[in-house]
Design a protein around this motif. Structure first.
Motif, PDB file in Angstrom:
ATOM      1  N   UNK A  54       3.696   3.739   6.241  1.00 42.07           N
ATOM      2  CA  UNK A  54       4.191   2.604   5.377  1.00 42.07           C
ATOM      3  C   UNK A  54       3.202   1.176   5.821  1.00 42.07           C
ATOM      4  N   UNK A  55       2.843   1.258   7.047  1.00 39.62           N
ATOM      5  CA  UNK A  55       1.907  -0.025   7.510  1.00 39.62           C
ATOM      6  C   UNK A  55       0.866   0.508   8.103  1.00 39.62           C
ATOM      7  N   UNK A  56      -0.284   0.196   7.951  1.00 40.69           N
ATOM      8  CA  UNK A  56      -1.703   0.607   8.538  1.00 40.69           C
ATOM      9  C   UNK A  56      -2.262  -0.849   8.817  1.00 40.69           C
ATOM     10  N   UNK A  57      -3.137  -0.762  10.110  1.00 40.78           N
ATOM     11  CA  UNK A  57      -3.870  -1.836  10.393  1.00 40.78           C
ATOM     12  C   UNK A  57      -4.914  -2.203   9.374  1.00 40.78           C
ATOM     13  N   UNK A  58      -5.424  -1.291   8.829  1.00 43.20           N
ATOM     14  CA  UNK A  58      -6.504  -1.516   7.619  1.00 43.20           C
ATOM     15  C   UNK A  58      -5.980  -0.691   6.468  1.00 43.20           C
ATOM     16  N   UNK A  59      -5.142  -1.375   5.609  1.00 44.38           N
ATOM     17  CA  UNK A  59      -4.399  -0.722   4.450  1.00 44.38           C
ATOM     18  C   UNK A  59      -5.774  -0.387   3.505  1.00 44.38           C
ATOM     19  N   UNK A  60      -5.520   0.810   2.944  1.00 42.81           N
ATOM     20  CA  UNK A  60      -6.604   1.167   2.048  1.00 42.81           C
ATOM     21  C   UNK A  60      -6.209   1.003   0.728  1.00 42.81           C
TER      22      UNK A  60
END
Length: 385
Positions: A54-60
């Motif tokens: 759901x949460x990513x440091x660098x969202x694609x």
């Protein structure tokens, strides 16, 4: 009340303690991977590459509108207020305890072979000798069995490296006098290679390390765990049940001249796991799986129903989880570039048991008296084992 005659023996000392084992809890990256496989395994119409945290440091970039995908993550962790504490003996993976039974510092006048009260020679094999307060081969190479103390089944054997131009070998659970020698051996070579060998022919594992004069190598056999330690740090560990008992022994082989390979200490004794306090607590994870794309409705239902099948939940049980409930699906469309992207949230809850092992202080021995209310005095003795 009690009044100790001698202070109790505690090991280790008091203070803050970090866990030595956290039962391979699935946290962070590992938890993301597990949830990914859970969704893509149940909803086979969604490729695992389209199941995202759901949460990513660098969202694609979001997939296009015609692609089915899912975002999943833990939104809340709740836990029981109370914990259970149990005293257990740790597996050797959390560390070893060593109780010496016999040793040789080799600090005595020169001799060849080694002291027959503590060492036994092996027929048709070279002997070991003491030269200049070090143990060296009698000639080119030598091996002798330590008989200064009976070797227990769970045992350790250690050697301190003096010079190392050739190689040195320490044996545990061994019978080096047999026609076909048996047992476990730690082969320590001048090129830095350290090998764990079974029955003199089978190499179980090899590592390369930096070796210096004064390094202490230990071969430990506790149950089915066989390990080699360098200065107290495990460098090799395997599971093997081939040999259950035997003697300890030492072998040294020179490279080119007597004394170019030597030992300055030999020790053997009882090996065991570290006493641990096990803390157990139940934790509940509240998770949301959000399905998007043209088939989000169908995929959300596939996932919710799939969690109800016992065979699908087997992956949960194998990883220490139990399904509590699958909650109501919520419709959560997203407006993206003036277009509505269909979306459904499937909240569900899982329970897992946290097991943390701490190497806390343990009462090993104590002597004292206990005075009862009626004045009777009782002597107390808890011997150190």
């Amino acid at each position: 009340m009690s009044s100790p005659a001698n202070p109790p023996i505690l090991a280790p000392t008091a203070g803050f303690v970090s866990p030595g084992n956290i039962n391979s809890e699935l946290n962070d990256l590992f938890l993301h991977r597990f949830l990914n496989r859970l969704v893509s395994g149940i909803v086979t119409t969604i490729d695992s590459s389209n199941v995202r945290p759901r949460w990513q440091p660098e969202p694609g970039n979001e997939p296009d509108f015609e692609t089915d995908w899912c975002a999943i993550g833990v939104i809340r962790r709740t836990r029981d207020v109370n914990t259970a504490e149990l005293l257990v003996t740790g597996s050797p993976a959390t560390g070893f305890t060593f109780t010496p039974l016999g040793s040789d510092l080799f600090h005595r006048p020169n001799e060849n072979p080694l002291d027959p009260d503590n060492w036994k020679t092996v027929a048709l094999q070279g002997t070991l000798s003491v030269v200049g307060n070090q143990c060296v081969p009698g000639l080119f190479s030598g091996v002798q069995i330590f008989i200064g103390a009976a070797a227990p089944n769970d045992q350790f054997v250690s050697v301190e490296i003096g010079a190392l131009a050739g190689f040195e070998v320490i044996y545990a659970r061994s019978n080096v006098a047999a026609v076909s020698p048996t047992g476990y051996a730690a082969l320590i070579q001048a090129n830095g290679q350290v090998a764990l060998v079974l029955n003199a022919v089978t190499v179980l594992k090899v590592v390369t390390v930096s070796i210096s004069r004064g390094d202490i190598f230990t071969l430990a056999a506790v149950g089915s765990t066989i390990a080699i330690l360098q200065n107290g740090t495990i460098i090799i560990e395997v599971t093997d049940t081939t040999i259950a008992s035997g003697e300890t022994a030492l072998e040294i082989r020179n490279l080119s001249s007597q004394g170019d390979t030597s030992a300055t200490l030999f020790q053997m004794g009882i090996a065991g796991g570290v006493p641990l306090t096990r803390v157990v607590r139940n934790q509940i994870l509240e998770i949301i799986a959000s399905f998007y794309g043209p088939n989000s409705d169908a995929n959300s239902e596939l996932f919710a129903m799939g969690l109800g099948l016992a065979q699908n939940r087997e992956a949960l049980l194998l990883n220490g989880f139990g399904l509590i409930e699958v909650q109501d699906t919520r419709t959560v469309p997203a407006l993206i570039k003036e277009r509505w992207l269909a979306g459904q949230d499937v909240p569900f809850r899982m329970r897992r048991q946290q097991i943390y092992d701490y190497p806390t202080a343990v009462l090993a021995a104590a002597n004292g008296t206990l005075t009862l209310d009626d004045g009777e005095v009782i002597q107390i003795s808890v011997p150190h084992e």
